[in-house]
Design a protein around this motif. Structure first.
Motif, PDB file in Angstrom:
ATOM      1  N   LEU A 178      -5.841  -2.834  -2.714  1.00  0.00           N
ATOM      2  CA  LEU A 178      -6.736  -2.071  -1.844  1.00  0.00           C
ATOM      3  C   LEU A 178      -8.063  -2.816  -1.743  1.00  0.00           C
ATOM      4  CD1 LEU A 178      -7.791   0.411  -0.300  1.00  0.00           C
ATOM      5  CD2 LEU A 178      -8.205   1.518  -2.514  1.00  0.00           C
ATOM      6  N   ILE A 179      -8.423  -3.221  -0.512  1.00  0.00           N
ATOM      7  CA  ILE A 179      -9.701  -3.896  -0.261  1.00  0.00           C
ATOM      8  C   ILE A 179     -10.679  -2.877   0.311  1.00  0.00           C
ATOM      9  CG2 ILE A 179     -10.894  -5.767   0.934  1.00  0.00           C
ATOM     10  CD1 ILE A 179      -8.215  -7.210   1.191  1.00  0.00           C
ATOM     11  N   THR A 216      -3.811  -2.902   1.639  1.00  0.00           N
ATOM     12  CA  THR A 216      -4.286  -1.690   2.297  1.00  0.00           C
ATOM     13  C   THR A 216      -5.804  -1.740   2.281  1.00  0.00           C
ATOM     14  OG1 THR A 216      -4.122   0.734   2.344  1.00  0.00           O
ATOM     15  CG2 THR A 216      -4.282  -0.302   0.182  1.00  0.00           C
ATOM     16  N   LYS A 217      -6.468  -1.078   3.255  1.00  0.00           N
ATOM     17  CA  LYS A 217      -7.909  -1.293   3.449  1.00  0.00           C
ATOM     18  C   LYS A 217      -8.665   0.021   3.589  1.00  0.00           C
ATOM     19  CE  LYS A 217      -6.237  -3.574   6.825  1.00  0.00           C
ATOM     20  NZ  LYS A 217      -6.013  -4.275   8.121  1.00  0.00           N
ATOM     21  N   ALA A 231     -11.795   5.127   0.457  1.00  0.00           N
ATOM     22  CA  ALA A 231     -11.331   4.353  -0.698  1.00  0.00           C
ATOM     23  C   ALA A 231     -10.754   5.265  -1.774  1.00  0.00           C
ATOM     24  CB  ALA A 231     -12.478   3.524  -1.269  1.00  0.00           C
ATOM     25  N   LEU A 232     -11.429   6.368  -2.063  1.00  0.00           N
ATOM     26  CA  LEU A 232     -10.945   7.292  -3.082  1.00  0.00           C
ATOM     27  C   LEU A 232      -9.622   7.928  -2.654  1.00  0.00           C
ATOM     28  CD1 LEU A 232     -14.321   8.987  -4.049  1.00  0.00           C
ATOM     29  CD2 LEU A 232     -12.931   7.493  -5.493  1.00  0.00           C
ATOM     30  N   SER A 252      -3.569   8.003  -2.957  1.00  0.00           N
ATOM     31  CA  SER A 252      -2.326   8.106  -2.180  1.00  0.00           C
ATOM     32  C   SER A 252      -1.499   6.824  -2.171  1.00  0.00           C
ATOM     33  CB  SER A 252      -2.641   8.511  -0.738  1.00  0.00           C
ATOM     34  OG  SER A 252      -3.410   7.513  -0.078  1.00  0.00           O
ATOM     35  N   GLU A 253      -2.167   5.679  -2.198  1.00  0.00           N
ATOM     36  CA  GLU A 253      -1.463   4.399  -2.085  1.00  0.00           C
ATOM     37  C   GLU A 253      -1.066   3.824  -3.445  1.00  0.00           C
ATOM     38  OE1 GLU A 253      -0.553   2.940   0.693  1.00  0.00           O
ATOM     39  OE2 GLU A 253      -1.550   4.304   2.087  1.00  0.00           O
ATOM     40  N   ASN A 254      -1.693   4.307  -4.514  1.00  0.00           N
ATOM     41  CA  ASN A 254      -1.396   3.818  -5.865  1.00  0.00           C
ATOM     42  C   ASN A 254      -1.415   2.283  -5.934  1.00  0.00           C
ATOM     43  OD1 ASN A 254      -0.773   4.129  -8.584  1.00  0.00           O
ATOM     44  ND2 ASN A 254       1.429   3.985  -8.219  1.00  0.00           N
ATOM     45  N   PRO A 255      -2.551   1.660  -5.608  1.00  0.00           N
ATOM     46  CA  PRO A 255      -2.615   0.195  -5.603  1.00  0.00           C
ATOM     47  C   PRO A 255      -2.524  -0.389  -7.012  1.00  0.00           C
ATOM     48  CG  PRO A 255      -4.801   1.113  -5.331  1.00  0.00           C
ATOM     49  CD  PRO A 255      -3.856   2.270  -5.271  1.00  0.00           C
ATOM     50  N   ASP A 256      -2.128  -1.652  -7.078  1.00  0.00           N
ATOM     51  CA  ASP A 256      -2.071  -2.361  -8.361  1.00  0.00           C
ATOM     52  C   ASP A 256      -3.422  -2.958  -8.724  1.00  0.00           C
ATOM     53  OD1 ASP A 256       0.897  -2.260  -8.984  1.00  0.00           O
ATOM     54  OD2 ASP A 256       0.902  -3.089  -6.949  1.00  0.00           O
TER      55      ASP A 256
END
Length: 232
Positions: free
Chosen positions: A5-6, A29-30, A37-38, A43-47
């Protein structure tokens, strides 16, 4: 494929980082503001999150603090602030690394790769650290027991103990431990010396005799080390 996530309000920075990271095989994802961002962090569960500090609504520091309440996802901070206090504050808030603008996209890629390697190694470690004398640290449940009895630790005490116990014998300076803690509960009043207070409280809870500690040992003039012996 790791998902990143950027978070940045500058479209050019997002586009450049996206191009470089996608070339390395990452899914992107951006978000261009703190609220989004929060939402996407949940929701995206980034690494991993690449987080700019200068956002139009919520500051990056606040986003980092709120994310850290819910997740241990690695965070790489981007900022135009280059002062030592700014960098230390970012680490204390919960960031894993820090890049100052202007930056090289290649450097960001290398730092992302290094952070993700460390995170992978951490996941691969045993869920339980067991030591002679009855001390057990369950890193999955985030529980500490002594001879089977649950010990109530604060988040800072738990992080201090776990970081040292994962590397028995290694000497940590107060600044090392300050950086490891990465918790919103530890700011600059008292600075590194505040570590001493947390160590003192931790010893009262896990040591048979806090004046002659077996587990959290003082290395005079240098800092602290974990003196426990792992069970065979």
């Amino acid at each position: 494929m790791a998902k990143i996530l950027i978070v940045d309000d500058e479209r050019m920075i997002i586009e450049v980082l996206e191009a470089y990271l996608e070339r390395e095989g990452y899914s992107i994802t951006k978000a261009d503001n703190g609220v989004d961002a929060l939402k996407k962090a949940r929701s995206e569960n980034p690494d991993l999150i690449i987080l700019d500090l200068m956002l139009p609504d919520i500051s990056g520091e606040e986003v980092c603090r709120l994310v850290r309440k819910e997740s241990e996802v690695p965070i790489l901070m981007l900022t135009a602030k280059s002062g030592e206090d700014d960098k230390i504050n970012g680490i204390v808030m919960g960031a894993d690394d820090y890049v100052t603008k202007p930056f090289s996209p290649r450097e960001v890629v290398v730092r992302v790769q290094a952070i993700l390697r460390r995170a992978k190694k951490s996941v691969e470690k045993s869920d339980k650290l067991q030591f002679k004398g009855g001390l057990t640290i369950d890193t999955e449940k985030k529980e500490v027991t002594m001879n089977g009895e649950l010990i109530s630790l604060t988040p800072i005490e738990y992080k201090l103990l776990t970081n040292m116990a994962e590397n028995p014998g290694r000497v940590y300076s107060r600044m090392d431990l300050l950086e490891k803690i990465q918790d919103e509960g530890m700011f600059y009043e008292g600075y590194e010396r505040s570590v001493d207070t947390h160590i003192k409280n931790l010893r009262k809870k896990i040591e048979l005799d806090s004046r002659q500690p077996q587990f959290v040992v003082t290395v005079f003039g240098m800092g602290y080390k974990f003196g426990g012996t792992p069970n065979a």
